[in-house]
Scaffold this active site. Sequence first.
Site, mmCIF file in Angstrom:
data_model
loop_
_atom_site.group_PDB
_atom_site.id
_atom_site.type_symbol
_atom_site.label_atom_id
_atom_site.label_comp_id
_atom_site.label_asym_id
_atom_site.label_seq_id
_atom_site.Cartn_x
_atom_site.Cartn_y
_atom_site.Cartn_z
ATOM 1 N N GLY A 39 0.188 0.671 -5.179
ATOM 2 C CA GLY A 39 -0.880 1.242 -6.428
ATOM 3 C C GLY A 39 -1.377 0.145 -6.755
ATOM 4 O O GLY A 39 -2.567 0.281 -7.184
ATOM 5 N N THR A 40 -1.003 -1.077 -6.773
ATOM 6 C CA THR A 40 -1.712 -2.148 -7.474
ATOM 7 C C THR A 40 -2.947 -2.239 -6.658
ATOM 8 O O THR A 40 -4.017 -2.552 -7.242
ATOM 9 C CB THR A 40 -0.736 -3.406 -7.415
ATOM 10 N N ASN A 51 3.569 5.180 -17.664
ATOM 11 C CA ASN A 51 4.860 4.964 -16.903
ATOM 12 C C ASN A 51 5.802 4.597 -17.911
ATOM 13 O O ASN A 51 7.112 4.544 -17.574
ATOM 14 C CB ASN A 51 4.527 3.830 -16.001
ATOM 15 N N GLN A 61 2.270 7.607 -11.178
ATOM 16 C CA GLN A 61 3.457 8.324 -12.037
ATOM 17 C C GLN A 61 3.146 9.783 -11.846
ATOM 18 O O GLN A 61 4.048 10.481 -12.222
ATOM 19 C CB GLN A 61 3.675 7.755 -13.429
ATOM 20 N N SER A 68 1.219 5.560 -5.207
ATOM 21 C CA SER A 68 2.059 4.575 -4.451
ATOM 22 C C SER A 68 3.200 5.436 -3.826
ATOM 23 O O SER A 68 3.753 6.361 -4.495
ATOM 24 C CB SER A 68 2.563 3.741 -5.595
ATOM 25 N N GLY A 69 3.585 4.972 -2.471
ATOM 26 C CA GLY A 69 4.833 5.697 -1.854
ATOM 27 C C GLY A 69 6.233 5.424 -2.517
ATOM 28 O O GLY A 69 7.112 6.221 -2.478
ATOM 29 N N HIS A 70 6.309 4.094 -2.947
ATOM 30 C CA HIS A 70 7.685 4.107 -3.467
ATOM 31 C C HIS A 70 8.138 4.585 -4.633
ATOM 32 O O HIS A 70 9.310 4.626 -5.132
ATOM 33 C CB HIS A 70 7.844 2.575 -3.558
ATOM 34 N N THR A 114 -4.227 -3.956 10.203
ATOM 35 C CA THR A 114 -3.678 -3.248 10.856
ATOM 36 C C THR A 114 -2.570 -2.296 10.149
ATOM 37 O O THR A 114 -2.080 -2.733 9.480
ATOM 38 C CB THR A 114 -2.711 -4.208 12.159
ATOM 39 N N CYS A 131 7.602 -3.899 -14.658
ATOM 40 C CA CYS A 131 6.542 -5.141 -14.618
ATOM 41 C C CYS A 131 6.523 -6.110 -15.895
ATOM 42 O O CYS A 131 5.781 -7.230 -15.851
ATOM 43 C CB CYS A 131 5.079 -4.660 -14.188
HETATM 44 N N1 PLP Z 1 0.478 2.194 -11.887
HETATM 45 C C1 PLP Z 1 1.393 2.695 -12.377
HETATM 46 C C2 PLP Z 1 1.220 3.899 -13.555
HETATM 47 C C3 PLP Z 1 2.938 2.352 -12.141
HETATM 48 O O1 PLP Z 1 3.840 2.888 -12.764
HETATM 49 C C4 PLP Z 1 2.732 1.317 -11.170
HETATM 50 C C5 PLP Z 1 4.255 0.976 -10.849
HETATM 51 O O2 PLP Z 1 5.049 0.752 -11.738
HETATM 52 C C6 PLP Z 1 1.763 0.821 -10.615
HETATM 53 C C7 PLP Z 1 0.472 1.248 -10.954
HETATM 54 C C8 PLP Z 1 1.747 -0.140 -9.524
HETATM 55 O O3 PLP Z 1 2.222 0.372 -8.397
HETATM 56 P P1 PLP Z 1 2.846 -0.378 -7.226
HETATM 57 O O4 PLP Z 1 4.241 -0.766 -7.653
HETATM 58 O O5 PLP Z 1 2.905 0.393 -6.078
HETATM 59 O O6 PLP Z 1 2.004 -1.691 -6.946
#
Ligand code: PLP
Length: 379
Positions: free
Chosen positions: A71-72, A151, A181, A201-203, A239, A324
Site C-alpha cells: 500500500g505504501t 486505520n 483499510q 494492499s494484500g496483507h 519482475t 506504524c
Molecule cells: N494506508 C493505510 C490506511 C494503512 O492502514 C496502511 C497499513 O497499515 C497502509 C496505507 C500501508 O500499507 P502497506 O503496509 O501495505 O504498505
Amino acid sequence: MDEPVYFDYAATTPVRPEAAAAMTDALGQFGNPSSRYEYGRRAALRVKEGREAVARALGCAPGEVYFTSCGTEGDNWALRRGVEVNRRKGRHIIATAVEHAAVLETCKDLERNGYEVTYLKPDRAGRITVDQVTAALRPDTALVSMMLVNNETGALLPVAEAVKAVKAADKAVLFHTDAVQGFLKVPFPLCSTGADLITISGHKIGAPKGIGALYVKRGVKLAPLLTGGGQEDGLRSGTEATGQIAAFAAAVSAVTADPARLEKTAAVKDYTLTQLKAALPKLEVISAGDVGHICAVTLPGYKSEVVVRVLGDKNICVSSGSACHKGRPSHVFAAMGLPKPWLDGALRLSFSPESTKEQADVLVAALKEAAGSLFTTLS
Ligand code: PLP
C-alpha cells in the site's frame, strides 16, 4: 505458546490457507512472466488471472489494475506522479490530517519540493466533510487525497460524495483514495466511489505481505514511479511477484465467498464494546467505527504502551494506534483534539470475521485486570 487472542487485524491479517496454497503452487512454476516459453507463459497466465480477480473485486476493468509491492508504494506512486498529471495547473494538494503515514510523509516530501498542502482537520469523531474538501479547492489544486476508512478510528470518509463535489467544481483535479483499510471491508465496490486512483494492499485481507495494487482509472495519464523493464504495461517495472499475485487473488476470492463477513465482524466488535463499557466504567469510546472491523477506545490516564505490553504478555494482541507509530502518539487522535489523558490511554481494536465473542470475553477480562493493577496518572 497458544494461539494469540488477536484483535489487531488492521495492522495485518493471518495469511489465509487458500492464499498460502495458491502461492506455493505458483512458486513451483518459477518462470518469468516476460519469458516467451511455456514456463513464462504459465507465469504470465497467473498474473493475468490475478489481475482479473482483483479487478472484479474493485469493480473495474483488469487493465486498470497495476500490481505494486504494498500500500505504501501505491500511495507514493499516486501522489508523486498524480501531482505531475496536473503540472501545468498548479502545485497545491489537499489531504486529510488523518491519512496514513504513507500519504502524510509523501505530502511532507512534496512540500520540501515546492508543493503546498492543505491538511483538512477532522472533528472529534475523526470525520471530514465534503464541504471541507470543496472549500479547500483552489485554481492551482492538482490533487486531492482522502482515505476511505481510517486505520485508527474506523471512520468511513465520504469519498464518493467528495469525488462528485470536487469534479463538479473542477473536473481536472485528480482524486486519490487510500482504501487499504476499505478493500473488501465496505459494502460497495471501491471503483463506485469514482476516484481516479485507489490504493489497496494484500496483507490486510489474508494475502501475504509484499503485494498491493493501484487502480488507475482509464484515461488518467499516470507516469510510472518505478522505471525499468516495462512490466505492468510500462507503468510498474520489476519482475512480477507471481507467488504473491496468485495469493492475493486467492485471498480476494476466499474473502468474497463469505457475503456475511461484514455483519459477522461488526457483531463481534459491537459485543466487545458493550462488554468493555460494562466491565470498565472509566473506559471511553473514542470511535465506535463506521466499519465493522475497527474501533478505538481509551482508558484515560493510563499509558497505552504499558497496557498493550501487559496484554501482550498474556498473548492478547491489540495496538495503541497504527502499527506504524512505534510508540509515538497517534497523529489521528491528536488531530481530533482529544485531551491528553485520552491520547495517553488510547487503544485500537480491530476485528475479522474469524473474531469470536469468546475471544472478546478474554480481552475484556484481561483489560479489567490490567486496569485494576496498573498505575494511572489520574489516580
Ligand atoms: N494506508 C493505510 C490506511 C494503512 O492502514 C496502511 C497499513 O497499515 C497502509 C496505507 C500501508 O500499507 P502497506 O503496509 O501495505 O504498505
